[in-house]
Design an enzyme around this catalytic site. Structure first.
Site, short mmCIF file in Angstrom:
data_model
loop_
_atom_site.label_atom_id
_atom_site.label_comp_id
_atom_site.label_asym_id
_atom_site.label_seq_id
_atom_site.Cartn_x
_atom_site.Cartn_y
_atom_site.Cartn_z
N LYS A 1 29.45 43.36 36.99
CA LYS A 1 28.28 42.68 36.43
C LYS A 1 27.16 42.60 37.46
CE LYS A 1 31.27 38.88 37.21
NZ LYS A 1 32.48 38.44 36.59
N LYS B 1 29.37 39.73 50.08
CA LYS B 1 28.30 39.00 49.39
C LYS B 1 27.34 38.36 50.37
CE LYS B 1 30.65 38.08 45.04
NZ LYS B 1 31.28 37.10 44.17
N LYS C 1 33.13 50.41 41.27
CA LYS C 1 33.75 49.82 40.07
C LYS C 1 32.67 49.25 39.15
CE LYS C 1 34.45 45.06 41.33
NZ LYS C 1 35.17 43.84 41.20
P1 TYM Z 1 36.22 38.51 38.16
O1 TYM Z 1 35.59 37.59 37.17
O2 TYM Z 1 35.35 39.23 39.11
O3 TYM Z 1 37.08 39.62 37.41
C1 TYM Z 1 38.04 39.29 36.41
C2 TYM Z 1 39.15 40.35 36.36
O4 TYM Z 1 38.61 41.63 35.99
C3 TYM Z 1 39.04 42.63 36.91
N1 TYM Z 1 37.96 43.63 37.01
C4 TYM Z 1 38.13 44.95 36.76
N2 TYM Z 1 39.19 45.66 36.37
C5 TYM Z 1 39.02 47.00 36.18
N3 TYM Z 1 37.85 47.65 36.37
C6 TYM Z 1 36.76 46.95 36.76
N4 TYM Z 1 35.61 47.60 36.92
C7 TYM Z 1 36.86 45.54 36.98
N5 TYM Z 1 35.99 44.57 37.34
C8 TYM Z 1 36.68 43.40 37.35
C9 TYM Z 1 39.24 41.86 38.23
O5 TYM Z 1 40.10 42.53 39.10
C10 TYM Z 1 39.83 40.55 37.72
O6 TYM Z 1 41.23 40.66 37.53
N6 TYM Z 1 37.96 35.41 41.68
C11 TYM Z 1 38.23 35.92 40.33
C12 TYM Z 1 38.33 34.83 39.28
C13 TYM Z 1 39.37 33.80 39.57
C14 TYM Z 1 40.78 33.98 39.47
C15 TYM Z 1 41.35 32.72 39.83
C16 TYM Z 1 41.58 35.06 39.09
C17 TYM Z 1 39.15 32.52 39.99
N7 TYM Z 1 40.34 31.86 40.13
C18 TYM Z 1 42.74 32.54 39.84
C19 TYM Z 1 42.99 34.86 39.11
C20 TYM Z 1 43.54 33.62 39.48
C21 TYM Z 1 37.06 36.84 39.94
O7 TYM Z 1 35.96 36.67 40.40
O8 TYM Z 1 37.35 37.74 38.96
#
Ligand code: TYM
Length: 357
Positions: free
Chosen positions: A220, A134, A217
């Protein structure tokens, strides 16, 4: 959906002993940084969470503190937080079975993050690949210090609740690894305090790719929205995007992630939503054109998402009730988080408020 195709996590690798009636705890969250969750979030995370909530003591939250590591419009962030909560519930998260809350309503997250910041090496934080990616895109002057320390806040999110497992996609593995390292470090420096969590990584079959760029992948932050299927989009948009998905110049419908990433992605989506194994779908479409598969998939996906979209809109029509549910979840979460934080504060040597305990 059958569990054979959507089963994406394993039982904890190190099965901690449990008291009778006690369940293993899992915790996860998705950022409220878009107007809708996309199909990757749904198939890769939400479907899995819903499956887990019976078997586990499940905690799901909305990491809004994480969202402000990049600039956000305040009114939009508040709305997106509610929209995300509504989609969790509409997608099947049951507030009577699990704990659902908004991160900023539980101040212990930021408080523990500070303590963890102070036991994390600068070099260690610099190695986090998501930040590197990023920061490279935005330039280091534009990237905030919050973005840099983001994985440490994520470690605080996790460690506060002493979960056994953190169900996430492969992209989050490094962050869960950091939380394991920090738990072990704190425990060895200050005495046994944190459960060391396992990453429950979703199977490759639950990873959804961009429809226009099927080797990346679905995300957003994709350059063009044409590759995204959003849960809350109107059915026409969804159908159009599926029908315009990039495929190859061959005509054969078969699963081959390397040679045919576009068709393979569509087959994965078809399989997870219909509950049918990929092989059966491939057999059913033998001799048919890509267009047939796309038309059927568009119908399958729009029919599947319609009730979720409707339910999310119903929930959003009563924001006071939604806020009340979230406040209830935050109270439940604080019960756990406050106990962990009090233990941490005492162990690092912070004076107890109002005298000796
Ligand atoms: P985030 O919001 O980017 O994504 C949320 C979850 O969705 C999964 N994901 C996907 N799975 C399959 N195909 C895709 N194209 C795809 N895009 C996203 C991600 O692997 C994730 O499981 N840092 C984290 C949020 C967070 C968090 C936490 C998660 C903050 N604190 C504590 C677990 C525990 C994030 O940005 O996820």
């Amino acid at each position: 959906m059958t569990s054979s195709t959507t089963e994406t996590v394993a039982v904890p690798a190190t099965s901690t002993k449990l008291a009778a009636g006690q369940k293993h705890r899992v915790l996860s969250g998705m950022q409220p940084s878009a107007d809708s969750l996309h199909l990757g979030n749904y198939i890769g995370a939400l479907v899995n969470w819903v499956r887990m909530q019976d078997e586990y003591d499940a905690i799901f939250f909305i990491p809004d503190l994480h969202a402000i590591t990049v600039p956000q419009d305040p009114a939009e962030l508040a709305q997106r937080t509610r929209v995300t909560a509504a989609q969790y519930i509409a997608g099947g998260v049951d507030v009577d079975k699990c704990t659902l809350f908004v991160q900023s309503q539980v101040p212990e997250h930021a408080q523990l993050a500070w303590v963890l910041n102070c036991i994390t090496g600068f070099g260690e934080a610099s190695r986090m690949t998501q930040f590197k990616d990023k920061a490279q895109k935005q330039g280091t002057d534009q990237a905030s210090v919050g973005l840099f320390t983001y994985p440490i806040l994520q470690a605080a999110d996790i460690l506060l609740y002493q979960p056994h497992g953190v169900p996430v996609g492969e992209d989050q593995r490094q962050h869960v690894e950091l939380s394991r390292d920090l738990a072990n470090r704190f425990n060895s420096r200050f005495g046994e305090t944190f459960q060391v969590p396992e990453a429950f990584i979703q199977k490759e079959s639950a990873k959804i790719y961009d429809l226009q760029n099927p080797t990346a992948k679905m995300s957003k932050s994709a350059e063009s929205p044409a590759g995204l299927i959003n849960l809350l989009d109107d059915p026409k948009t969804t159908a159009k995007r599926i029908k315009s998905a990039v495929t190859d110049t061959e005509t054969e419908i078969r699963f081959d992630r390397e040679a045919k990433p576009g068709i393979s992605n569509l087959l994965t989506i078809y399989s997870t939503i219909s509950g049918q194994p990929v092989e059966k779908i491939v057999a059913d479409y033998e001799g048919k054109m890509y267009g047939h598969l796309k038309v059927d998939l568009a119908e399958l996906v729009t029919n599947h998402l319609a009730p979720i979209r409707e339910r999310a809109h119903e929930l959003l029509a009563d924001p006071a009730e939604l806020d009340r549910l979230l406040a209830h979840g935050a109270d439940k979460a604080r019960g756990i988080a406050a106990a962990t934080l009090a233990d941490v504060y005492a162990k690092v040597g912070f004076l107890p408020y109002g005298g000796a305990r």
